[in-house]
Design a protein around this motif. Structure first.
Motif, PDB file in Angstrom:
ATOM      1  N   ALA A 244      -1.659   4.551  -3.353  1.00 18.04           N
ATOM      2  CA  ALA A 244      -0.878   4.512  -4.416  1.00 18.04           C
ATOM      3  C   ALA A 244       0.486   5.125  -4.227  1.00 18.04           C
ATOM      4  N   HIS A 245       0.594   6.111  -2.847  1.00 17.04           N
ATOM      5  CA  HIS A 245       1.826   6.323  -1.944  1.00 17.04           C
ATOM      6  C   HIS A 245       2.110   6.352  -1.161  1.00 17.04           C
ATOM      7  N   ALA A 246       1.184   5.063  -0.168  1.00 22.58           N
ATOM      8  CA  ALA A 246       2.039   4.323   0.918  1.00 22.58           C
ATOM      9  C   ALA A 246       3.271   3.722   0.364  1.00 22.58           C
ATOM     10  N   PHE A 247       3.528   3.279  -0.590  1.00 22.38           N
ATOM     11  CA  PHE A 247       5.190   2.536  -0.497  1.00 22.38           C
ATOM     12  C   PHE A 247       6.366   3.486  -0.511  1.00 22.38           C
ATOM     13  N   ASP A 248       5.811   4.703  -1.548  1.00 16.52           N
ATOM     14  CA  ASP A 248       6.484   5.985  -1.300  1.00 16.52           C
ATOM     15  C   ASP A 248       6.982   5.650   0.162  1.00 16.52           C
TER      16      ASP A 248
ATOM     17  N   TYR B 155       7.694  -4.647  -2.295  1.00 17.89           N
ATOM     18  CA  TYR B 155       7.128  -4.068  -3.419  1.00 17.89           C
ATOM     19  C   TYR B 155       6.098  -5.191  -4.301  1.00 17.89           C
ATOM     20  N   ARG B 156       6.722  -6.339  -4.881  1.00 17.15           N
ATOM     21  CA  ARG B 156       5.924  -7.114  -5.009  1.00 17.15           C
ATOM     22  C   ARG B 156       5.052  -8.260  -4.494  1.00 17.15           C
TER      23      ARG B 156
ATOM     24  N   VAL C 146       9.168   3.622   1.515  1.00 11.96           N
ATOM     25  CA  VAL C 146      10.420   3.641   1.447  1.00 11.96           C
ATOM     26  C   VAL C 146      10.947   4.563   2.422  1.00 11.96           C
ATOM     27  N   GLU C 147      11.053   6.012   2.389  1.00 10.64           N
ATOM     28  CA  GLU C 147      11.066   7.018   3.064  1.00 10.64           C
ATOM     29  C   GLU C 147      11.661   6.251   3.980  1.00 10.64           C
TER      30      GLU C 147
END
Length: 67
Positions: A9-13, A49-50, A16-17
């Motif tokens: 769940a935190h991988a996309f954050d 993300y999509r 992006v960072e």
């Protein structure tokens, strides 16, 4: 992105960072206006993300998106 596709769940954050500045720089070089570059960068991350379920590994994301 591999971790995101696997359900982290935190991988996309984290993604992006790590990639926000290079993506924004590329968008700014192409568009020449900061407001448009910010919009384009945001849209690029929305599209990423999509498409996370169809992620295909590449050796390094920075190869795809040069700094």
């Amino acid at each position: 992105m591999r971790a995101l596709a696997a359900g982290d769940a935190h991988a996309f954050d984290r993604f992006v960072e790590q990639q926000a500045t290079p993506v924004l720089r590329i968008c700014y070089r192409i568009l020449g206006r900061l407001d448009e570059a910010e919009d384009a960068a945001q849209e690029a991350f929305v599209q990423a993300y999509r498409a996370r379920a169809t992620f295909r590994a590449v050796p390094k994301f920075s190869i795809v998106v040069p700094a």
